[in-house]
Design a protein around this motif. Structure first.
Motif, PDB file in Angstrom:
ATOM      1  N   VAL A  23      -0.760   9.209   0.100  1.00 51.12           N
ATOM      2  CA  VAL A  23       0.212   8.475   0.922  1.00 51.12           C
ATOM      3  C   VAL A  23       1.242   9.421   1.540  1.00 51.12           C
ATOM      4  O   VAL A  23       1.327   9.552   2.767  1.00 51.12           O
ATOM      5  CB  VAL A  23       0.917   7.375   0.097  1.00 51.12           C
ATOM      6  N   GLY A  81     -10.178  -1.938   3.963  1.00 49.61           N
ATOM      7  CA  GLY A  81      -9.393  -1.268   2.939  1.00 49.61           C
ATOM      8  C   GLY A  81      -8.477  -0.214   3.532  1.00 49.61           C
ATOM      9  O   GLY A  81      -8.670   0.260   4.658  1.00 49.61           O
ATOM     10  N   GLU A  82      -7.464   0.151   2.755  1.00 44.00           N
ATOM     11  CA  GLU A  82      -6.451   1.073   3.257  1.00 44.00           C
ATOM     12  C   GLU A  82      -7.009   2.465   3.520  1.00 44.00           C
ATOM     13  O   GLU A  82      -6.746   3.075   4.564  1.00 44.00           O
ATOM     14  CB  GLU A  82      -5.275   1.171   2.269  1.00 44.00           C
ATOM     15  N   ARG A  83      -7.788   2.986   2.561  1.00 40.63           N
ATOM     16  CA  ARG A  83      -8.251   4.367   2.684  1.00 40.63           C
ATOM     17  C   ARG A  83      -9.155   4.567   3.897  1.00 40.63           C
ATOM     18  O   ARG A  83      -8.979   5.509   4.676  1.00 40.63           O
ATOM     19  CB  ARG A  83      -8.994   4.766   1.404  1.00 40.63           C
ATOM     20  N   ARG A 127      -0.862   2.453   5.094  1.00 40.73           N
ATOM     21  CA  ARG A 127       0.034   2.974   4.043  1.00 40.73           C
ATOM     22  C   ARG A 127       0.930   1.866   3.513  1.00 40.73           C
ATOM     23  O   ARG A 127       1.136   1.730   2.303  1.00 40.73           O
ATOM     24  CB  ARG A 127       0.919   4.094   4.608  1.00 40.73           C
ATOM     25  N   SER A 129       0.482  -1.398   3.535  1.00 40.10           N
ATOM     26  CA  SER A 129      -0.274  -2.375   2.749  1.00 40.10           C
ATOM     27  C   SER A 129      -0.603  -1.828   1.368  1.00 40.10           C
ATOM     28  O   SER A 129      -0.494  -2.544   0.358  1.00 40.10           O
ATOM     29  CB  SER A 129      -1.563  -2.740   3.498  1.00 40.10           C
ATOM     30  N   PHE A 130      -0.992  -0.569   1.299  1.00 37.22           N
ATOM     31  CA  PHE A 130      -1.320   0.026   0.006  1.00 37.22           C
ATOM     32  C   PHE A 130      -0.110   0.022  -0.921  1.00 37.22           C
ATOM     33  O   PHE A 130      -0.199  -0.373  -2.092  1.00 37.22           O
ATOM     34  CB  PHE A 130      -1.824   1.459   0.204  1.00 37.22           C
ATOM     35  N   THR A 133       0.786  -3.483  -2.356  1.00 42.49           N
ATOM     36  CA  THR A 133      -0.045  -4.061  -3.413  1.00 42.49           C
ATOM     37  C   THR A 133      -0.084  -3.206  -4.680  1.00 42.49           C
ATOM     38  O   THR A 133      -0.484  -3.702  -5.732  1.00 42.49           O
ATOM     39  CB  THR A 133      -1.491  -4.243  -2.917  1.00 42.49           C
ATOM     40  N   ARG A 134       0.324  -1.936  -4.618  1.00 40.93           N
ATOM     41  CA  ARG A 134       0.145  -1.049  -5.764  1.00 40.93           C
ATOM     42  C   ARG A 134       1.431  -0.636  -6.467  1.00 40.93           C
ATOM     43  O   ARG A 134       1.404  -0.266  -7.627  1.00 40.93           O
ATOM     44  CB  ARG A 134      -0.599   0.236  -5.341  1.00 40.93           C
ATOM     45  N   PRO A 196      -7.181   5.916  -3.748  1.00 44.09           N
ATOM     46  CA  PRO A 196      -6.037   5.094  -4.158  1.00 44.09           C
ATOM     47  C   PRO A 196      -6.431   3.699  -4.596  1.00 44.09           C
ATOM     48  O   PRO A 196      -5.795   3.100  -5.447  1.00 44.09           O
ATOM     49  CB  PRO A 196      -5.161   5.051  -2.894  1.00 44.09           C
ATOM     50  N   GLU A 197      -7.500   3.157  -4.033  1.00 44.97           N
ATOM     51  CA  GLU A 197      -7.884   1.788  -4.361  1.00 44.97           C
ATOM     52  C   GLU A 197      -8.584   1.699  -5.715  1.00 44.97           C
ATOM     53  O   GLU A 197      -8.727   0.628  -6.280  1.00 44.97           O
ATOM     54  CB  GLU A 197      -8.757   1.228  -3.247  1.00 44.97           C
TER      55      GLU A 197
END
Length: 432
Positions: A23, A81-83, A127, A129-130, A133-134, A196-197
């Motif tokens: 990130v 997905g983010e990645r 970035r 969104s990730f 949620t994390r 990351p996911e």
């Protein structure tokens, strides 16, 4: 949201450090390259035959692309997905950089600028969104303020890198190729770094038994027994359906956030124009604006600390009051004897206000977004905030042309104070 389920060893510093490879690192690289190119876009456009007005229009294509990219980016992140979205955005932006460097005429160059803005929106939303949620709620604001700070760092250092490259190569295209190198490093870091996911699963609500899964907002325990009937799936809503569902919060808190974005953007336009208007030389203007930017950058993490410890309003309200009041006070100093001193002082006040607002838009968007599928909502949220930022320079220009720069500055101050009232009315007092 209760975060008591987080392990005792889970500290803010440890988690923020582990976010670096996927990130913060890519953010610095992307912003560093973009910051090196942005000041040179009008220059290169002029070399390709654009007059002043057309060069400004080409430069604005970056913002237009960013505005246009937010909603499609929300759709892409929700499905890819983010990645993967970050990797695709970086790759397409790299293609845009190559086209920009080799553009034979102005039209092709403008399209490449538009494309890079579109990709910047997708990269930024992935970035956001990730992190939404994390990151545990207990230090969400610090994490997002640091994200905003890394972006500001790249945009702050980028122009100095461009100046060094110009001194060595005496060619504006060197900065474009530097952006390309940054994008290659960004994509490699995203693809080859820790996933990351997989490494950071979204936190579960407290009280859920081990193995529980969330289905449509409710928890179901995995008992190990055979399932009869159809398998339950999490329903994903489209971008426009999400926009309609959350029209209330977007129409209230989202508009308040857009006013903050507008005041921030106006600061970047008003300060240089004000310095020119009162007769300062370019070196003095650059020094004052640079000091204001340094104050802004120095406070980015403090904003996150305030929001996490005392609540979002304790950062949003002082930031808007300082910027709104600073603009209004500055508007009365144009013809005073010590106008240069007042200019420097209120530029510093605006820097403090902007620094205290670091991460607020990211954090409020994350707070308001649905927990299971935030990307479509964040696409709408970022479209609103980007629209506020894009509208402010046009508003300043129109009012200054119709009246005076002092009146335009005062109007932006009024927007800031009205935004402060909106934040006071609509910012939730807790984020549960």
């Amino acid at each position: 949201m209760d975060v008591s389920h987080d392990p005792p060893s889970l500290r803010a510093r440890d988690v923020l450090w582990r976010f670096g490879p996927m990130v913060y690192g890519p953010t610095v690289l992307f912003a560093l390259g973009e910051g090196a190119v942005i000041p040179l876009i009008p220059v290169i456009a002029a070399r390709l035959g654009a007059d002043v007005a057309t060069a400004a229009l080409v430069a604005s294509a970056l913002v237009v692309g960013q505005l246009a990219g937010n909603l499609p980016a929300g759709w892409a992140v929700a499905r890819l997905g983010e990645r993967l979205t970050m990797a695709i955005a970086g790759t397409v932006a790299l293609a845009g950089v190559v086209v920009m460097a080799l553009a034979p005429h102005l039209g092709v160059f403008a399209i490449s600028v538009l494309l890079i803005g579109f990709c910047a929106a997708a990269f930024g939303l992935a970035r956001h969104s990730f992190m939404t949620t994390r990151v545990p709620l207990t230090f969400r604001a610090r994490a997002l303020s640091l994200l905003g700070g890394t972006f500001r760092f790249g945009m702050f250092i980028g122009p100095f890198v461009a100046a060094a490259l110009l001194a060595v190569f005496e060619d504006e295209h060197a900065a474009i190729w530097f952006f390309g190198v940054c994008l290659i490093a960004t994509v490699l870091l995203v693809l080859l770094g820790p996933d990351p996911e997989k490494q950071f699963a979204a936190p579960q609500p407290s009280g859920s038994p081990p193995g529980a899964t969330e289905q449509n907002g409710t928890l179901s325990e995995d008992t190990g027994e055979a399932i009869t009937g159809s398998l339950p799936v999490v329903r994903r809503e489209g971008v426009f359906r999400t926009m309609w569902r959350f029209r209330g919060v977007l129409g209230r808190l989202g508009v308040a956030a857009a006013s903050l974005s507008a005041v921030r953007s106006a600061r970047q336009v008003v300060l240089p124009l004000w310095g020119v208007s009162i007769g300062l030389d370019a070196q003095t203007i650059a020094l004052v604006v640079g000091v204001s930017g340094a104050i802004d950058f120095a406070l980015f993490y403090a904003s996150g600390q305030v929001m996490d410890r005392f609540g979002r309003l304790w950062a949003a309200l002082p930031a808007m009051i300082l910027m709104g009041g600073g603009f209004i006070a500055l508007s009365f100093t144009h013809d005073l004897g010590q106008s240069a001193m007042w200019f420097a002082m209120f530029a510093a006040v605006l820097g403090v206000g902007n620094g205290l607002s670091s991460g607020i838009l990211l954090t409020l968007g994350a707070d308001a977004a649905p927990k299971t599928d935030p990307a479509p909502f964040l696409g709408s949220w970022r479209t609103l905030t980007d629209a506020g930022g894009a509208t402010a320079p046009l508003l300043v220009s129109a009012i200054a042309a119709a009246s005076t720069l002092a009146v335009a500055t005062g109007v932006m101050g009024a927007v800031g104070l009205l935004g402060a009232l909106a934040f006071y009315r609509w910012v939730p007092r807790n984020t549960d």
